[in-house]
Design an enzyme around this catalytic site. Structure first.
Site, short mmCIF file in Angstrom:
data_model
loop_
_atom_site.label_atom_id
_atom_site.label_comp_id
_atom_site.label_asym_id
_atom_site.label_seq_id
_atom_site.Cartn_x
_atom_site.Cartn_y
_atom_site.Cartn_z
N GLN A 75 46.51 44.31 49.56
CA GLN A 75 46.91 42.96 49.99
C GLN A 75 46.67 42.80 51.49
OE1 GLN A 75 47.76 40.63 47.76
NE2 GLN A 75 47.98 39.09 49.35
N ASP B 8 38.87 42.00 44.05
CA ASP B 8 38.89 40.86 44.98
C ASP B 8 37.49 40.34 45.27
OD1 ASP B 8 41.52 40.18 45.78
OD2 ASP B 8 41.65 41.89 47.15
N LYS C 143 51.18 38.83 41.22
CA LYS C 143 50.10 39.60 40.58
C LYS C 143 50.66 40.54 39.52
CE LYS C 143 47.11 39.09 44.57
NZ LYS C 143 46.41 39.60 45.74
#
Ligand code: GUN
Length: 285
Positions: free
Chosen positions: A97, A120, A53
């Site tokens: 995460q 997300d 990322k």
């Protein structure tokens, strides 16, 4: 043999598009989008996701901050940091995460992230918006699946899609996006009875189960498009592999995504798209 659609190549194209718009952002607004990624612990899978990322942020010209915490960090401390980042005007996108250590509630953490920064698309309000056909941020992996199907020229409308896996991150939202593209969707899972009979009906087969070689060639309808979301280690070779027995299924499918180099890079490319979107929405307010 089926067409192997490269997620790496498509992700590159998507990221080039984002990079061009980032240059315009800088000229117009005087700053670039900023994505903050929080990593708790040192799980090798999570470390590798987060590294990818950060690399992609660099490629598209975003500012990226990765905050690393030991897996002993308290839920309280993590939630306090999220609250601080929520109110920081210089942060456009924020994600934690997953998975998290057991003493931290993932539900609480996801809910704590401001909906406007939820790149997300995991926040309950974003999920509700998706299922109620309201404007929302599309979750990254499902968005990547749709893009890969379109890239390969696979018609979705009117087709039978089977999704194996019912997670919040992939299975459920992927089913919803396929439904929104007018496929007829069957939601299956590892305990589905006579699973092979179900999957053999699928024109589009999405697999997100987390088991190497879970889908074998006899489970696939000749000519189907197979989207492999699995990220596993091959127990024999130790190499990264998907949920699909790639070597055998590729001869039956018309289209198949490889692992690595398939939906992984596409998920991250879509994260870049969502971060840019969060940034732009803020400017337009
Ligand atoms: N863990 C596995 N996939 C994802 C993802 O897309 N986002 C986050 N935050 N964690 C994950």
């Amino acid at each position: 043999m089926g067409e192997i659609v490269s997620g790496t190549a498509l992700a590159k194209k998507v990221k080039q598009g984002v990079a061009e718009r980032v240059k315009e952002c800088e000229a117009k607004y005087g700053r670039v989008p900023h994505l903050v990624v929080i990593l708790v612990g040192e799980d090798p899978g999570s470390v590798s996701y987060v590294t990818g990322k950060a690399r992609d942020c660099g490629e598209v010209g975003f500012k990226n901050t990765t905050l690393k915490y030991p897996d002993t960090v308290s839920e309280e401390e993590l939630l306090a940091k999220i609250a601080e980042l929520n109110s920081d005007d210089n942060v456009d996108g924020l994600l934690v995460q997953l998975p998290l250590p057991k003493h931290i509630s993932e539900a609480k953490v996801i809910e704590a992230i401001a909906k406007e920064k939820d790149v997300d698309g995991f926040h309950p309000l974003n999920v509700a918006a998706l299922w109620q056909k309201q404007p929302c941020l599309l979750p990254c992996t499902p968005q990547g699946i749709i893009m890969m199907l379109k890239e390969a020229g696979v018609e979705i409308e009117g087709k039978k899609a089977v999704v194996i896996g019912r997670s919040n991150i992939v299975g459920l939202p992927a089913s919803k996006l396929l439904l929104d593209h007018n496929a007829t969707v069957t939601m299956a899972h590892s305990r589905t009875k006579n699973l092979a009979e179900v999957t053999r009906e699928a024109d589009i087969l999405v697999v997100a189960i987390g088991k190497p070689k879970f889908v074998t060639a006899d489970m696939v309808k000749p000519g189907a498009a197979v989207m492999d979301v699995g990220v596993n280690r091959n127990p024999e070779t130790g190499k990264l592999c998907g949920d699909v027995d790639f070597e055998n299924v590729k001869d039956v499918a018309s289209v198949i995504t490889p692992v690595p180099g398939g939906l992984g890079p596409m998920t991250r490319a879509c994260l870049m798209v969502n971060t840019l979107e969060c940034f732009l929405r803020k400017q337009d307010k």
